[in-house]
Design a protein around this motif. Structure first.
Motif, PDB file in Angstrom:
ATOM      1  N   GLY A   1       5.494   0.039 -12.112  1.00 17.97           N
ATOM      2  CA  GLY A   1       4.181  -0.254 -12.688  1.00 17.97           C
ATOM      3  C   GLY A   1       3.653  -1.664 -12.497  1.00 17.97           C
ATOM      4  N   ALA A   2       4.279  -2.470 -11.646  1.00 21.83           N
ATOM      5  CA  ALA A   2       3.806  -3.852 -11.444  1.00 21.83           C
ATOM      6  C   ALA A   2       2.321  -3.880 -11.096  1.00 21.83           C
ATOM      7  N   THR A   3       1.597  -4.823 -11.700  1.00 22.39           N
ATOM      8  CA  THR A   3       0.200  -5.066 -11.302  1.00 22.39           C
ATOM      9  C   THR A   3       0.076  -6.332 -10.455  1.00 22.39           C
ATOM     10  N   HIS A   4       1.066  -7.227 -10.580  1.00 19.80           N
ATOM     11  CA  HIS A   4       1.110  -8.460  -9.801  1.00 19.80           C
ATOM     12  C   HIS A   4       2.526  -8.609  -9.251  1.00 19.80           C
ATOM     13  N   VAL A   5       2.681  -8.633  -7.925  1.00 21.23           N
ATOM     14  CA  VAL A   5       3.986  -8.944  -7.355  1.00 21.23           C
ATOM     15  C   VAL A   5       3.925 -10.370  -6.820  1.00 21.23           C
TER      16      VAL A   5
ATOM     17  N   ARG B   1       0.839  -1.215   0.000  1.00 21.74           N
ATOM     18  CA  ARG B   1       0.000   0.000   0.000  1.00 21.74           C
ATOM     19  C   ARG B   1       0.865   1.251   0.000  1.00 21.74           C
ATOM     20  N   ALA B   2       1.947   1.231   0.797  1.00 19.81           N
ATOM     21  CA  ALA B   2       2.833   2.401   0.869  1.00 19.81           C
ATOM     22  C   ALA B   2       3.516   2.643  -0.478  1.00 19.81           C
ATOM     23  N   ALA B   3       3.941   1.557  -1.132  1.00 25.53           N
ATOM     24  CA  ALA B   3       4.617   1.702  -2.435  1.00 25.53           C
ATOM     25  C   ALA B   3       3.643   2.207  -3.496  1.00 25.53           C
ATOM     26  N   GLU B   4       2.390   1.765  -3.420  1.00 24.30           N
ATOM     27  CA  GLU B   4       1.370   2.286  -4.345  1.00 24.30           C
ATOM     28  C   GLU B   4       1.218   3.797  -4.152  1.00 24.30           C
ATOM     29  N   ALA B   5       1.112   4.212  -2.897  1.00 24.52           N
ATOM     30  CA  ALA B   5       0.915   5.633  -2.603  1.00 24.52           C
ATOM     31  C   ALA B   5       2.119   6.438  -3.082  1.00 24.52           C
ATOM     32  N   GLN B   6       3.311   5.930  -2.788  1.00 21.46           N
ATOM     33  CA  GLN B   6       4.556   6.593  -3.191  1.00 21.46           C
ATOM     34  C   GLN B   6       4.603   6.804  -4.708  1.00 21.46           C
ATOM     35  N   ALA B   7       4.109   5.801  -5.447  1.00 18.23           N
ATOM     36  CA  ALA B   7       4.141   5.879  -6.914  1.00 18.23           C
ATOM     37  C   ALA B   7       2.897   6.577  -7.468  1.00 18.23           C
ATOM     38  N   GLU B   8       2.074   7.119  -6.561  1.00 17.45           N
ATOM     39  CA  GLU B   8       0.818   7.781  -6.946  1.00 17.45           C
ATOM     40  C   GLU B   8      -0.062   6.850  -7.771  1.00 17.45           C
ATOM     41  N   ARG B   9      -0.120   5.612  -7.313  1.00 18.09           N
ATOM     42  CA  ARG B   9      -1.000   4.639  -7.960  1.00 18.09           C
ATOM     43  C   ARG B   9      -2.196   4.373  -7.064  1.00 18.09           C
ATOM     44  N   ALA B  10      -3.291   3.937  -7.678  1.00 14.21           N
ATOM     45  CA  ALA B  10      -4.525   3.725  -6.918  1.00 14.21           C
ATOM     46  C   ALA B  10      -4.314   2.641  -5.860  1.00 14.21           C
ATOM     47  N   PRO B  11      -4.869   2.837  -4.670  1.00 13.23           N
ATOM     48  CA  PRO B  11      -4.781   1.805  -3.635  1.00 13.23           C
ATOM     49  C   PRO B  11      -5.450   0.520  -4.135  1.00 13.23           C
ATOM     50  N   GLY B  12      -4.768  -0.599  -3.974  1.00  9.83           N
ATOM     51  CA  GLY B  12      -5.333  -1.865  -4.429  1.00  9.83           C
ATOM     52  C   GLY B  12      -5.050  -2.174  -5.893  1.00  9.83           C
ATOM     53  N   SER B  13      -4.244  -1.331  -6.556  1.00  7.72           N
ATOM     54  CA  SER B  13      -3.963  -1.602  -7.966  1.00  7.72           C
ATOM     55  C   SER B  13      -2.922  -2.703  -8.142  1.00  7.72           C
ATOM     56  N   VAL B  14      -2.242  -3.066  -7.057  1.00  3.27           N
ATOM     57  CA  VAL B  14      -1.243  -4.146  -7.127  1.00  3.27           C
ATOM     58  C   VAL B  14      -1.798  -5.381  -6.421  1.00  3.27           C
TER      59      VAL B  14
END
Ligand SMILES: *Cc1c(COP(=O)(O)O)cnc(C)c1O
Length: 218
Positions: free
Chosen positions: A200-204, A11-24
């Motif tokens: 930009g990962a969608t699946h880790v 969640r923190a990495a999503e926020a840092q990258a300005e990506r939507a929460p839950g996008s990964v």
């Protein structure tokens, strides 16, 4: 480490990258882990798991699926031609298409079985001779072949060379996906999933950071 810590870091990495929460999406790679560790992660509410071998996945997850029918299983290891039909029946996603013949078999099996998993093409971004994955220069041809067989490809997957900075490999995979109009990016493991999310990962695909070190593999 634990599932909740890894989820927080995602969640923190999503926020840092300005990506939507839950996008990964977190694929918890449970290969060769003791059953009690896998059960603990199921009991904590996680439902997306990765395995690298068809037969071991069937043995472990056939009973677990009776208890947890909403489990989603991803094949992240190499797929042999003679196991394609079982893989198509059993898995919800296959991350490791890397040759035309395999794609054709998947298409045939999907037609016979009446279902098709989500599909990713594995790209050998480091052009390592011993490693699975299509050469980046041959990706467009493989993708065209897959589409010719009627397969929908969701995205690309890579495993960067072990002794190199992963970031350029993740950026290359993202660039290739963008060029080909693919939205899925399966990249990032225990040591580098945050770098992958930034790219930009969608699946880790995270194993040991969730479950602990794996017992030695045969
Ligand atoms: C084992 C494996 C993982 C998980 O590796 P960790 O370093 O334990 O996170 C991810 N992807 C693939 C393809 C794997 O085989």
């Amino acid at each position: 480490m634990s599932l909740s810590e890894i989820s927080e870091r995602i969640r923190a990495a999503e926020a840092q990258a300005e990506r939507a929460p839950g996008s990964v999406r977190l694929v918890a790679v449970s290969k060769v882990q003791p059953e009690e560790r896998v059960r603990a992660v199921l009991e904590a509410g996680h439902r997306i798991f990765g395995e690298n071998r068809v037969q071991e996945a069937e043995a472990r997850w056939t009973p677990f699926r009776e208890e947890y029918p909403d489990v989603e299983l991803h094949l992240v290891g190499p797929l042999q031609s003679n196991k394609v039909r079982r893989a198509v029946e059993f898995f919800d996603a296959i991350h490791t298409i890397d040759r035309e013949r395999l794609a054709r078999r998947i298409a045939d099996a999907a037609e016979a079985v009446g279902r098709c998993p989500a599909l990713f093409i594995q790209v050998n971004t480091g052009r390592e001779p011993q490693k699975a994955g299509v050469d980046p220069d041959e990706l467009a041809d493989l993708l065209a072949a897959c589409r010719g067989f009627g397969l929908t490809i969701e995205g690309l997957m890579c495993i960067p060379p072990i002794d190199e900075d992963a970031a350029p490999h993740f950026r290359l995979l993202a660039e290739l996906a963008g060029r080909e109009g693919l939205s899925g990016l399966s990249m990032g493991m225990s040591d580098d999933f945050e770098t992958a999310i930034a790219a930009g990962a969608t699946h880790v695909r995270v194993g040991s950071a969730i479950f602990g070190a794996r017992p030695p593999q045969r």
